[in-house]
Design a protein around this motif. Structure first.
Motif, PDB file in Angstrom:
ATOM      1  N   LYS B 121       0.850  -1.193   0.000  1.00  0.00           N
ATOM      2  CA  LYS B 121       0.000   0.000   0.000  1.00  0.00           C
ATOM      3  C   LYS B 121       0.887   1.244   0.000  1.00  0.00           C
ATOM      4  N   ASN B 122       1.934   1.199   0.804  1.00  0.00           N
ATOM      5  CA  ASN B 122       2.854   2.337   0.853  1.00  0.00           C
ATOM      6  C   ASN B 122       3.697   2.454  -0.409  1.00  0.00           C
ATOM      7  N   ILE B 123       4.108   1.300  -0.937  1.00  0.00           N
ATOM      8  CA  ILE B 123       4.934   1.326  -2.141  1.00  0.00           C
ATOM      9  C   ILE B 123       4.176   1.971  -3.290  1.00  0.00           C
ATOM     10  N   TYR B 124       2.924   1.561  -3.457  1.00  0.00           N
ATOM     11  CA  TYR B 124       2.139   2.073  -4.585  1.00  0.00           C
ATOM     12  C   TYR B 124       1.370   3.332  -4.226  1.00  0.00           C
ATOM     13  N   LYS B 125       1.539   3.779  -2.993  1.00  0.00           N
ATOM     14  CA  LYS B 125       0.819   4.964  -2.514  1.00  0.00           C
ATOM     15  C   LYS B 125      -0.682   4.859  -2.779  1.00  0.00           C
ATOM     16  N   ILE B 126      -1.260   3.739  -2.385  1.00  0.00           N
ATOM     17  CA  ILE B 126      -2.694   3.533  -2.592  1.00  0.00           C
ATOM     18  C   ILE B 126      -3.448   4.302  -1.511  1.00  0.00           C
ATOM     19  N   PRO B 127      -4.442   5.111  -1.903  1.00  0.00           N
ATOM     20  CA  PRO B 127      -5.229   5.825  -0.894  1.00  0.00           C
ATOM     21  C   PRO B 127      -5.964   4.838   0.026  1.00  0.00           C
ATOM     22  N   ASP B 128      -6.165   5.253   1.288  1.00  0.00           N
ATOM     23  CA  ASP B 128      -6.762   4.367   2.294  1.00  0.00           C
ATOM     24  C   ASP B 128      -8.041   3.676   1.836  1.00  0.00           C
ATOM     25  N   ASP B 129      -8.974   4.486   1.295  1.00  0.00           N
ATOM     26  CA  ASP B 129     -10.289   3.902   0.973  1.00  0.00           C
ATOM     27  C   ASP B 129     -10.195   2.913  -0.190  1.00  0.00           C
ATOM     28  N   VAL B 130      -9.378   3.272  -1.190  1.00  0.00           N
ATOM     29  CA  VAL B 130      -9.208   2.367  -2.330  1.00  0.00           C
ATOM     30  C   VAL B 130      -8.585   1.057  -1.866  1.00  0.00           C
ATOM     31  N   TYR B 131      -7.583   1.198  -1.002  1.00  0.00           N
ATOM     32  CA  TYR B 131      -6.883   0.019  -0.484  1.00  0.00           C
ATOM     33  C   TYR B 131      -7.850  -0.906   0.251  1.00  0.00           C
ATOM     34  N   LYS B 132      -8.628  -0.293   1.127  1.00  0.00           N
ATOM     35  CA  LYS B 132      -9.566  -1.065   1.945  1.00  0.00           C
ATOM     36  C   LYS B 132     -10.549  -1.822   1.057  1.00  0.00           C
ATOM     37  N   GLN B 133     -11.093  -1.083   0.091  1.00  0.00           N
ATOM     38  CA  GLN B 133     -12.103  -1.643  -0.801  1.00  0.00           C
ATOM     39  C   GLN B 133     -11.518  -2.790  -1.628  1.00  0.00           C
ATOM     40  N   GLN B 134     -10.351  -2.537  -2.206  1.00  0.00           N
ATOM     41  CA  GLN B 134      -9.730  -3.542  -3.065  1.00  0.00           C
ATOM     42  C   GLN B 134      -9.304  -4.761  -2.253  1.00  0.00           C
ATOM     43  N   LYS B 135      -8.791  -4.520  -1.062  1.00  0.00           N
ATOM     44  CA  LYS B 135      -8.351  -5.637  -0.227  1.00  0.00           C
ATOM     45  C   LYS B 135      -9.542  -6.504   0.152  1.00  0.00           C
ATOM     46  N   THR B 136     -10.627  -5.875   0.560  1.00  0.00           N
ATOM     47  CA  THR B 136     -11.831  -6.630   0.927  1.00  0.00           C
ATOM     48  C   THR B 136     -12.272  -7.501  -0.235  1.00  0.00           C
ATOM     49  N   LYS B 137     -12.245  -6.884  -1.430  1.00  0.00           N
ATOM     50  CA  LYS B 137     -12.684  -7.610  -2.616  1.00  0.00           C
ATOM     51  C   LYS B 137     -11.781  -8.813  -2.899  1.00  0.00           C
ATOM     52  N   LEU B 138     -10.474  -8.591  -2.857  1.00  0.00           N
ATOM     53  CA  LEU B 138      -9.524  -9.658  -3.163  1.00  0.00           C
ATOM     54  C   LEU B 138      -9.593 -10.778  -2.123  1.00  0.00           C
ATOM     55  N   VAL B 139      -9.701 -10.362  -0.868  1.00  0.00           N
ATOM     56  CA  VAL B 139      -9.757 -11.343   0.213  1.00  0.00           C
ATOM     57  C   VAL B 139     -10.977 -12.241   0.035  1.00  0.00           C
ATOM     58  N   LYS B 140     -12.072 -11.617  -0.400  1.00  0.00           N
ATOM     59  CA  LYS B 140     -13.299 -12.388  -0.576  1.00  0.00           C
ATOM     60  C   LYS B 140     -13.182 -13.314  -1.796  1.00  0.00           C
ATOM     61  N   LEU B 141     -12.727 -12.764  -2.897  1.00  0.00           N
ATOM     62  CA  LEU B 141     -12.639 -13.558  -4.119  1.00  0.00           C
ATOM     63  C   LEU B 141     -11.680 -14.737  -3.982  1.00  0.00           C
ATOM     64  N   LEU B 142     -10.582 -14.498  -3.299  1.00  0.00           N
ATOM     65  CA  LEU B 142      -9.573 -15.558  -3.195  1.00  0.00           C
ATOM     66  C   LEU B 142      -9.695 -16.358  -1.904  1.00  0.00           C
ATOM     67  N   ASP B 143     -10.644 -15.936  -1.074  1.00  0.00           N
ATOM     68  CA  ASP B 143     -10.899 -16.647   0.184  1.00  0.00           C
ATOM     69  C   ASP B 143      -9.634 -16.750   1.041  1.00  0.00           C
ATOM     70  N   ILE B 144      -9.075 -15.598   1.366  1.00  0.00           N
ATOM     71  CA  ILE B 144      -7.836 -15.626   2.148  1.00  0.00           C
ATOM     72  C   ILE B 144      -7.977 -14.807   3.428  1.00  0.00           C
ATOM     73  N   GLY B 145      -9.220 -14.602   3.876  1.00  0.00           N
ATOM     74  CA  GLY B 145      -9.474 -13.775   5.060  1.00  0.00           C
ATOM     75  C   GLY B 145      -8.661 -14.186   6.282  1.00  0.00           C
ATOM     76  N   GLU B 146      -8.611 -15.486   6.539  1.00  0.00           N
ATOM     77  CA  GLU B 146      -7.882 -15.949   7.727  1.00  0.00           C
ATOM     78  C   GLU B 146      -6.395 -16.091   7.432  1.00  0.00           C
ATOM     79  N   ILE B 147      -6.116 -16.447   6.179  1.00  0.00           N
ATOM     80  CA  ILE B 147      -4.731 -16.753   5.803  1.00  0.00           C
ATOM     81  C   ILE B 147      -3.806 -15.553   5.943  1.00  0.00           C
ATOM     82  N   ILE B 148      -4.328 -14.363   5.657  1.00  0.00           N
ATOM     83  CA  ILE B 148      -3.416 -13.211   5.627  1.00  0.00           C
ATOM     84  C   ILE B 148      -2.915 -12.797   7.008  1.00  0.00           C
ATOM     85  N   LYS B 149      -3.424 -13.452   8.044  1.00  0.00           N
ATOM     86  CA  LYS B 149      -2.913 -13.135   9.386  1.00  0.00           C
ATOM     87  C   LYS B 149      -1.700 -13.995   9.746  1.00  0.00           C
ATOM     88  N   ILE B 150      -1.409 -14.965   8.878  1.00  0.00           N
ATOM     89  CA  ILE B 150      -0.337 -15.924   9.166  1.00  0.00           C
ATOM     90  C   ILE B 150       0.947 -15.494   8.441  1.00  0.00           C
TER      91      ILE B 150
END
Lengths: 268, 323
Positions: B121-150
């Motif tokens: 997020k910092n490397i690409y300077k993604i704005p907070d809201d865009v980041y949040k939205q895109q991350k939620t979407k990706l996490v859902k599509l790829l089903d990695i909600g729990e995995i990304i904490k590991i």
């Protein structure tokens, strides 16, 4: 700037995970510290040298042990060497970042992370009076303390800009080992990592003054213990530190640019 | 959108025969062989297209990807991707691309995946809201909600790969290069990854260039394929056209009775008592007519129709071009 902070944070957090390693490191540092002190004070007490006093050497050695990871030339970011030899460098190149700056920050974070865990306990214990002749003294004056902090900063930047050149030279080599060992041994010896520079022969000291090595750990420790003093003298030294920083960073960036053109990432 | 013109890239490979004697010889004289990894490669890819870039091992697929990703500098040739030259304007160019190398890891090894995402997020300077939205979407599509904490080091290959793919899409890139994204994945993960790629290509109009050895990937994902072999582009076309060109149907028939003669358009492949395998040429005879013909001759007990798989097409292509 936020990007660099983010890189610093992730690397720093990564580094302070290794608490057992830090404890072991502290133990090692003490063992070496006592050994060096006994060795060097014996030399000083049995010779007619008055270049440096034995209490100054004691303080020098403890400072060196406390900040060992900061100024040890072999304490570098292994991940960077790995990414070079394995080709994972490819990923870093697909990010909109300047590789030189990122490596710089990563190594800084790594060194600071390793140092904070080790320095404080060593500092506290070595200041205790029951150590007798092994006790570390406080800075000789308030001014010395201020100059110590300032020169520590520049010395850190200086050693990093030297280490950057080691990284970059390995990009075009098959194995990083040769370059790494040669450059870090040279650095450790000439910067006073094995024998403090004030104990080296005069002629060697004179020569070293024309190299960047003289201006790394040698400076802050010897300001702290009063071996180097006089504001004018120190300002001159800081000037030379900045000079070497500029030279080494410029050289590093130039080498980086050239080796990036030649970079080959094979396989997969 | 993507335009490559006459790209050539050579590697110098050091060569020596095995053994002590030859090893010592290299102290005095080193033998190099110049290998042409890419030889005059040109193609164009439009915005929103999904292209499968295929070829045998060592054909130059990854080299092309690396050149398009700005990592390697070609010996000669031009490229224009979104108006930029990848290897010359690297830092500016890579802001809008995403890359996944199936055989490498771009995530930080010792920290949770989420921390790696945070860094991106910092490397690409993604704005907070865009980041949040895109991350939620990706996490859902790829089903990695729990995995990304590991931490990455503790993930299985399939889990890690899904995270790698998510990391390449966090900044909503316009072009994504996927270099063997399904390598080593199990069936479930493969399908999840394919579904994801398809969806993101459709919804976000992301241009996707995919190299793979998995023919099912090609079949599931791409309309257009570019075949490369020995550094040259051999074929650039639609998968469906290829299928038509190479496709043959095979009939496996179990029956009662006897059959010695076949009509035009049918050829015996194998013949046993009570079981035959026949190749059907659909240009001459339709499937319905073939079955009608067979029914008139024998009593069919069981009938199976096989199409040529994409695997066979790829093998045939490799054979045809001698690579």
């Amino acid at each position: 700037m936020r990007l660099y902070l983010a890189y610093f944070k992730i690397k720093f957090l990564n580094e302070i995970q290794y608490k057992v390693a830090a404890l072991a490191g502290i133990a090692t540092q003490f063992a070496w510290g006592f050994m060096y002190i006994m060795l060097f004070t014996t030399f000083i007490n049995n010779s007619d040298t008055n270049a440096i006093s034995s209490s100054q050497i004691v303080t020098y050695i403890w400072l060196q042990q406390a900040f060992y990871m900061l100024f040890a030339f072999w304490s570098v970011d292994k991940d960077i060497f790995d990414s070079i030899s394995s080709g994972n460098l490819a990923y870093e190149l697909t990010k909109p970042v300047n590789l030189y700056d990122i490596w710089f920050i990563k190594t800084l974070a790594l060194k600071v992370g390793k140092t904070v865990l080790r320095a404080l306990p060593i500092f506290l214990i070595c200041m205790l009076p029951f150590l007798g002749e092994f006790t570390m003294t406080a800075p000789v004056s308030i001014m010395a303390a201020v100059w110590f902090v300032i020169t520590m900063f520049f010395s850190t930047i200086l050693i990093l800009s030297y280490i950057m050149i080691i990284y970059i030279l390995t990009i075009t080599a098959i194995s990083p080992l040769g370059v790494k060992i040669t450059f870090s041994l040279m650095g450790d010896f000439f910067s006073g990592g094995l024998i403090p520079i004030p104990l080296m022969p005069d002629i060697v000291q004179t020569i070293l003054k024309y190299t960047p090595f003289y201006y790394i750990q040698n400076i802050p420790y010897n300001i702290y213990n009063g071996y180097i003093s006089g504001n004018l003298e120190i300002i001159k030294i800081v000037g030379i530190q900045v000079f070497w920083i500029v030279i080494l960073i410029a050289l590093g960036k130039l080498l980086m640019k050239n080796s990036m053109k030649k970079v080959v990432i094979q396989g997969g | 959108m993507i335009e490559l013109k006459n790209i050539t890239k050579t590697y110098r490979v050091r060569k020596r025969s095995a053994g002590m004697k030859n090893a010592f010889k290299t102290f005095f004289k080193k033998d190099y062989e110049v290998i042409k990894a890419l030889d005059d490669i040109s193609f164009e890819i439009n915005e929103g297209e999904m292209v499968g870039y295929i070829g045998p091992n060592g054909a130059g697929k990854s080299t092309t990807i690396k050149i398009m990703a700005g990592i390697l500098t070609p010996d000669s040739g031009q490229a224009n991707i979104s108006g930029l030259i990848p290897w010359k304007q690297r830092t500016k160019y890579v802001k809008d691309i995403g890359v996944v190398f199936g055989n490498r890891s771009g995530l930080w090894w010792d920290v949770p995946v989420d921390d790696s995402f945070e860094l991106l997020k910092n490397i690409y300077k993604i704005p907070d809201d865009v980041y949040k939205q895109q991350k939620t979407k990706l996490v859902k599509l790829l089903d990695i909600g729990e995995i990304i904490k590991i931490p990455t080091r503790q993930l299985s290959l399939g889990q890690r790969m899904r995270c790698e793919i998510a990391s390449a899409f966090l900044h909503k890139p316009k072009i994504v290069f996927l270099d063997e994204p399904t390598i080593g994945l199990d069936a479930v993960s493969k399908i999840a990854v394919r579904e994801f790629i398809k969806k993101i290509n459709k919804e976000d109009k992301t241009t996707i260039i995919l190299t793979t050895h998995d023919t099912q990937d090609i079949e599931a994902l791409t309309n257009r394929i570019i075949l490369i072999g020995k550094g040259k582009i051999l074929l650039d076309g639609k998968l469906s056209d290829l299928k038509k060109k190479f496709s043959k149907k095979y009939l496996t028939v179990e029956f009662n009775g006897d059959i010695d003669q076949l009509c035009d358009g049918l050829i015996f492949i194998e013949k046993y008592k009570g079981r035959i395998i026949i190749e059907l040429n659909e240009n001459i005879l339709t499937l319905a007519k073939a079955i009608a013909f067979l029914t008139s001759k024998i009593e069919i007990l069981d009938l199976e129709v096989d199409n040529t798989s994409v695997d066979d097409i790829v093998v045939k292509l490799y054979q045809e071009y001698g690579i």
